[in-house]
Each structure stands twice: as structure tokens, then as C-alpha cells.
Enzyme design. Sequence first.
Site, PDB file in Angstrom:
ATOM      1  N   GLU A 191     -35.832  31.458  17.130  1.00 13.73           N
ATOM      2  CA  GLU A 191     -37.144  30.921  16.753  1.00 13.73           C
ATOM      3  C   GLU A 191     -38.050  30.633  17.958  1.00 13.73           C
ATOM      4  O   GLU A 191     -38.515  29.515  18.130  1.00 13.73           O
ATOM      5  CB  GLU A 191     -36.938  29.646  15.915  1.00 13.73           C
ATOM      6  CG  GLU A 191     -36.139  29.910  14.653  1.00 13.73           C
ATOM      7  CD  GLU A 191     -35.902  28.660  13.799  1.00 13.73           C
ATOM      8  OE1 GLU A 191     -35.924  28.788  12.576  1.00 13.73           O
ATOM      9  OE2 GLU A 191     -35.690  27.565  14.352  1.00 13.73           O
TER      10      GLU A 191
ATOM     11  N   ASP B 286     -33.194  20.230  21.979  1.00 16.47           N
ATOM     12  CA  ASP B 286     -34.126  20.833  21.026  1.00 16.47           C
ATOM     13  C   ASP B 286     -35.482  20.182  21.238  1.00 16.47           C
ATOM     14  O   ASP B 286     -35.643  19.350  22.143  1.00 16.47           O
ATOM     15  CB  ASP B 286     -33.619  20.658  19.575  1.00 16.47           C
ATOM     16  CG  ASP B 286     -34.019  21.852  18.708  1.00 16.47           C
ATOM     17  OD1 ASP B 286     -35.230  22.121  18.600  1.00 16.47           O
ATOM     18  OD2 ASP B 286     -33.123  22.522  18.168  1.00 16.47           O
TER      19      ASP B 286
ATOM     20  N   TRP C  27     -27.497  20.762  10.934  1.00 19.42           N
ATOM     21  CA  TRP C  27     -28.800  20.453  11.511  1.00 19.42           C
ATOM     22  C   TRP C  27     -29.215  19.106  10.951  1.00 19.42           C
ATOM     23  O   TRP C  27     -29.060  18.862   9.751  1.00 19.42           O
ATOM     24  CB  TRP C  27     -29.816  21.535  11.137  1.00 19.42           C
ATOM     25  CG  TRP C  27     -29.413  22.883  11.654  1.00 19.42           C
ATOM     26  CD1 TRP C  27     -28.859  23.896  10.944  1.00 19.42           C
ATOM     27  CD2 TRP C  27     -29.534  23.359  13.001  1.00 19.42           C
ATOM     28  NE1 TRP C  27     -28.616  24.979  11.766  1.00 19.42           N
ATOM     29  CE2 TRP C  27     -29.016  24.676  13.028  1.00 19.42           C
ATOM     30  CE3 TRP C  27     -30.011  22.800  14.188  1.00 19.42           C
ATOM     31  CZ2 TRP C  27     -28.978  25.443  14.188  1.00 19.42           C
ATOM     32  CZ3 TRP C  27     -29.972  23.564  15.334  1.00 19.42           C
ATOM     33  CH2 TRP C  27     -29.462  24.871  15.337  1.00 19.42           C
TER      34      TRP C  27
ATOM     35  N   HIS D  92     -37.591  26.096  21.182  1.00 19.37           N
ATOM     36  CA  HIS D  92     -37.066  24.750  20.891  1.00 19.37           C
ATOM     37  C   HIS D  92     -36.928  23.944  22.177  1.00 19.37           C
ATOM     38  O   HIS D  92     -35.890  23.324  22.440  1.00 19.37           O
ATOM     39  CB  HIS D  92     -35.729  24.853  20.151  1.00 19.37           C
ATOM     40  CG  HIS D  92     -35.888  25.328  18.732  1.00 19.37           C
ATOM     41  ND1 HIS D  92     -36.507  24.563  17.763  1.00 19.37           N
ATOM     42  CD2 HIS D  92     -35.534  26.484  18.120  1.00 19.37           C
ATOM     43  CE1 HIS D  92     -36.513  25.226  16.605  1.00 19.37           C
ATOM     44  NE2 HIS D  92     -35.943  26.410  16.800  1.00 19.37           N
TER      45      HIS D  92
ATOM     46  N   PHE E 224     -24.872  23.434   6.192  1.00 17.79           N
ATOM     47  CA  PHE E 224     -24.510  22.214   5.474  1.00 17.79           C
ATOM     48  C   PHE E 224     -25.656  21.200   5.430  1.00 17.79           C
ATOM     49  O   PHE E 224     -25.474  20.092   4.967  1.00 17.79           O
ATOM     50  CB  PHE E 224     -23.256  21.585   6.110  1.00 17.79           C
ATOM     51  CG  PHE E 224     -21.979  22.316   5.808  1.00 17.79           C
ATOM     52  CD1 PHE E 224     -21.970  23.515   5.102  1.00 17.79           C
ATOM     53  CD2 PHE E 224     -20.753  21.794   6.215  1.00 17.79           C
ATOM     54  CE1 PHE E 224     -20.780  24.190   4.822  1.00 17.79           C
ATOM     55  CE2 PHE E 224     -19.558  22.448   5.940  1.00 17.79           C
ATOM     56  CZ  PHE E 224     -19.574  23.647   5.244  1.00 17.79           C
ATOM     57  N   ASP E 225     -26.825  21.592   5.947  1.00 20.60           N
ATOM     58  CA  ASP E 225     -27.983  20.714   5.744  1.00 20.60           C
ATOM     59  C   ASP E 225     -28.650  21.021   4.396  1.00 20.60           C
ATOM     60  O   ASP E 225     -29.597  20.350   4.023  1.00 20.60           O
ATOM     61  CB  ASP E 225     -28.991  20.816   6.902  1.00 20.60           C
ATOM     62  CG  ASP E 225     -29.437  22.235   7.211  1.00 20.60           C
ATOM     63  OD1 ASP E 225     -28.726  23.197   6.830  1.00 20.60           O
ATOM     64  OD2 ASP E 225     -30.506  22.394   7.842  1.00 20.60           O
TER      65      ASP E 225
END
Length: 758
Positions: free
Chosen positions: A318, A182, A459, A255, A410-411
Site C-alpha cells: 500500500e 506504521d 491488525w 505506511h 482476524f480483524d
Amino acid sequence: MKTLLSGFLLFAFFFANGQEPCPIIPTPTVYKVIQGEYDLNETLSIARNEMPQNVYNFLEKELESQFEIALQAGGEQSNLRFLKIRNVPEGSYSINVGNEVVVTYSSDESCLHAVISLLQMIHGEHELWMIRKSFVNDSPKFGWRGLHLDVSRHFFSVDEVKRFIDLMTFYKFNTFHWHLTDDQGWRIEIKKYPELTTIGAYRDSTVIGHYGDSPRKYEHQKYGGYYSQEEVKDVVAYAAERYITVVPEIEMPGHSRAALAAYPEYSCTGEENPVPGLWGIFDDIYCSKEESINFMKDILSEVLTLFPSEYIHIGGDEAPKTRWKTCKDCQKVIKENGLKDEHELQSHFIRQIDSYLTEKGRKLIGWDEILEGGLSPNAAVMSWRGEKGGIEAAKQGHNVVMSPTTYCYFDYYQSGHSIEPLAIGGYLPLEKVYKFNPVPSELSVEEAGYILGGQANLWTEYIPDMDHLEYMTYPRALAISQSLWCTQKPSYERFLESYLAYHETFLARNNVNFSRSIHLPEMVIERTDLGINVGFAGATKSAEFDAEVSSWLINEYYSGAVGTGDDNRIFIGREPDGNTVNYSFKIGADMFEDTFMYSLKANADIGIPIELLTPPHPKYDHNGSLNLVDGIEGSMPWKGSEWLGFREPKIEMILDLETVKEVNGVKIGFMDNNGSWIYLPETVIVEASSDKKSWREVNGSDVNESTDDGDFSCSFNVETRYLKITIGAMELIPEGLDGAGNMPWTFIDEIELIYAEK
Ligand code: ACM
Ligand code: ZN
């Protein structure tokens, strides 16, 4: 109402209905209890050759480390028997606990699943371990049961990754999506391009706090790390022993700042930029020229030697098209290939990678943006921006993995409590995760066949270490394992019973830093005719809360189980026009040493009916319209639950004052948090009506002129029964601002009407 009851009813239920909770999570297809217990402390012997060696090793190690039970090698007379059988559904196993334990299994993988279930069935205490005499029959629903881990934003060592895989194993996940590259760090050794790791694996600084904070602060310290190819092989083999497939992700074309810091020649500008220490989306991405495509193919050729997985994840999310629009190389590719625009160029980029992977006998999977500009023929889609991309892909006949932010990120915060550590945003409590269904109702039976399964994503921008990672993952991973495994998922209440009865003990025994957020008292508000009821729920082990309620009118002390029933709900009625009463509640919860403070402000509008003509976004729809008139002001940093989030250019709602009243104005609380793409609206129009049919405008103010700290207010004088509020947001975020080119979010915490003092 359901939520109010869930916490405490649970315990009443637990003891009252006499039905034992199932100790196995994910819940097996069949679990039947027979009278009696099997005593595990007699010699436990097993015929070694009845199961794969790796499963035997696993069982032996877990019995020893968790229960100090020694497994003895036996023969035909063993009391723990494993039988591999044919002609049963794939992946199925059964466990029969009577005077001996007999396990049947269909494949090596299902043998491990049987062993895991068996381990979860063990209860009791040291030297008094038992298993209820029972029968289990089970098989998984979905073939892709995944957890994802981002090791770029924060790096996790090989041992930590193995620990992550160990815990996945216990909940029967079978896919580990390893997000290896990333912007903020390249984490896999590529021999042909050594600078990907010597340069790309390290950043000089890291942003501190939330990246939307202003001003931003940085820690100026070198940060990074990477996995050598030997280490990668070790992880892949370790996972394979647990029947977990590792799917690597090599992000492209976006990214990619870490890679471009090392090899700027593969960007559009050729400019040298450092590995960034800031989160977000960056304009500099791989150029679409042939040299860059070849660079990606070279990298993938090494990746393929390390990962035997059927699917290779290539990101695709993105990727701003800013650079491509002005790059002569990219424009040349567009022209030469007769492409319509930069979206088709992205598709062209991905198609070349798809052909390459197909040639090598693999399949491409990417985030749902790969649908834009046409999807490559063999590609599978991982749907993250809601379910839309997944639905579209399945309708086109592509395989899909569902991972919508709404249920699977889950972030996000798992409670609205002040004790939650800083997170990116969002609100995803356990109960909401539990609602996840990988198959959207829009799909036909045939289309549903393209849904491979689902996964939750971790993330790690705001997850700096392993303890924190476990906190964000558990217990939510158990909820998602239910959605991915169970043919018939039991109710949330039944799941919670199993979880509380067995799995907190299991997680604690394995030193998992699981979140206790479900034990925090949660303020639960219900609408009533003349105001609201306030209760406190929380899946605490003892059903005791002490609530001290104080306002300038009352100072009362409630003890007992606040929120367990009618007697324990506090009614807060509407105040006469113009009055405001502040309530505060102090609640203790036995899992925590702290007491927790809650407050709300009651006025003439508390709990009034509001019709939301524009629905909130499902991600930020906590309590629906009641959220806007519950007397609770949204706090910052926001944790999702106190705010309703909309993502529409026009938001309309109708407030019902229930009688004709003289109103002198309205105050609306908006959030201004541009780093999270949350912007103040541009206009607010208020209209009045006595019959909800004919409306007359009472105000047409420009919101930015009357806004102070996000609070919009305007005054007018009108006698009315109904008020319609129309909020106009920007269509798209303009260039130069955070989230440029995307639709902004509008967040509202509270609406308050203003009355002349009586
Ligand atoms: C993503 O969350 N950007 C896939
Ligand atoms: Zn270019």
C-alpha cells in the site's frame, strides 16, 4: 444445508458415534485410544536430564498453574519418561500413555510440542486428573506457522506481547510477526534516530468509531508507546525459549508517516506532518533518494542486532506513488537507473534493501506488492491480497507465506451478530478460517515446495486492548493452527468436537477472553422449491433454542431444537405477487443471557433461482445467490454476512421467475460506504427473456439518479420468465475519493421484484 446441520448434529454425533474427540489441537497425525485411564494424581516423577531445561521449566510451571500437580525429580524409575531419538522425521514426537508415560522426541522443539500435547490430554477435575491411555505420533506440516500482531495502531505492552506468545505456544505456532512500525506509531527504539520514538511513537488524537463514518469523530488524547532495545531483546529471548521466531516488520516505503513525522527530510516534500490519528493509506511515503535508503539501512542495521531471524519483513504494501510522480529526486532515480515507472522505482527501492539484507546474511520478506515492477532475487512474498501474489511468486521460484485476507484476517467479523464489537469489516467465521489451505490448487508439487506455510494477521485499528485482541484471535487461531500443522486435517465437525470438548475449558482456565460467537444462534437459510427453509444453528452446549415466530398471519411458538432436523425448520413460502409478510424470530441461547431477534421479509421472490454469471468475491460470498433473495436486508454497520460483495466492473445475473409473470419493476439494495471503498454502481440494465437466449432491454436507467440511500429502483412493465440484471461499476475509484486508483467494491443485499397490487 451443511451449516444448518453443523451446530446440532454435532451433539448427536458426539454422543452417538462413540468415537472420542481428540483432545489435542492441532490434531496430531496419529491419535489412538487404548482402554483405560492413566491416573495423574499419583506421584508424577521425571528425570530432569531427559529434556531441555526450558521445556522442563515449562512443564513444571504449567502442571502447577493449570492443574496444581507437582512434578517431582526422579531418576530411572520415573513414571514420566522422555527419550531423545535419532533417525525419525524432523520435528516428530510420540507419546505412549500406558502404565507409564513415555515420550520420544527428535529435537528440543519437538520435546516442547510433546509436552504441550501431553498437557492438552489431561482431563478431569481438581485432584482427579487423568490421561486416556493412548498413543500419539505427530509432526508439523509447515515450517512457518505464524501469527502477526500490529502494535502500531494500538500499542501492547511487553507483558501483553509475552501473553500473546504464551498462547501461541499452546497451539504450536512458531513464528511471531511483530508489526513494529506504521503510520500511526513507531514502536522500536533506534539509537541513531531517537526522534523515531520521542516523536514517532505518539499521536495526538485517534479516530473514534469506524474510519469510514461520516463525519469522523476523534478522541483528542495523546496515545502511544514503544519498546526499548532491551525490551525487544527480552521478548525475542522469551519467544526463543518457546521455539518461536520473532520476525520484525519495518514498513517501507509506505505506511511511514510516524517515521516521517520525526524525520520529514526522508519524505519527498520535506513537509512536517504529525503522526496521524486516522487509519488508512497516506500519500506521504519515504522518498526513494539515496539519503532515505541509507536511513532505512541504518535502522535495519540496529534491527538486525536485535532479531536473529532468517527473515526480516520490510512491508512494501500500500505505497501510493502520488508523491514519487512529482518528486524531482525520485524522478532522477528513475532516469539514472533506466526505470520504466514508479512501480519499477518501488522495486528498485526494495532491491537495494534486499541486497543490504543479503549482504548481512538475512533474507527479505514483504507483502505481495513487492512483486510489482519485478521481485528482488532473494525475496520471499507474503501473499495477502488473496492467493494470486503467492501463486505468482511460487511459480517464479520464490518462497511464499500465505496470508490471504479471505481466510487469515482476524480483524474481520467472526459472526454477523449485532453483539460483535466494531471491526474493520469482512466476515470470517471459524468455519471459513478452517477451510484455509496454504497451498493453492494451481501449484504443481514442485511449486508447492516454495510455500513455507501461512499465518493469520491481527491488525489492530479496531482492537484497542488485550481482551479484545484475545477475542479476535481465539478460537480462530485454533482453526488456522490446524491448516498449518496437520498433515491430514480432519473435518470441521471433528475439529469442533475437539474444540468444544476440551479447548473452551482450556481457554477459560487460562483466562483467555475467547469469542463465544460460534454459540450464537445463526440463522440458516436453505432454498426450497417454493420458498425457503429457516433454521437456527449454533454450536451451543445444550441443543435447545426457543423460537417465537410471529407475522401478521401467524403467531407460533416453537420450542426444542430449532434447526436440528426437518421438523425444526420453518418453511416460508413465496407470497402471492405483491404481498409481503414480515417474520420475526426470537431465539434464546444458553451461553448468553440475551435473546436474539431475527427478521425477514417474505414476498413473491423469496428463494427464487438466480444464476450469478459474475461470481462474488470469495471474501464476501456468503450463501451465494440465495443471499440476494433471502428476505434479509443488510444492516449497517455491515458485518459481511448479509451482503454479497463483488469486485468487477460488470456484474451480471439472471433471475428465474419459474413461470411467465407480469413484473412492474425491480428494487436492488446497494451499499454506499466509501470509506471502505464500497461505491454505488454507475449503471443498472434490466433485460427480459422468455427463453434465456434472446434478451430485450426493459430499462436503462442511470443508477445514481434513481437511488435513494443505496436502494436502486426502476419501474417498467414486462411479461417475462427471466430477467437479466447487468450492473456497471466504476473501473477505478477516481482521484480525491477514498481508495483512489483501486477497483471499487459493489455490495448488494437484496433484490426485490415489484408487482402491481393484486
Ligand atoms: C496489508 O494488510 N496491508 C498487508
Ligand atoms: Zn521522492
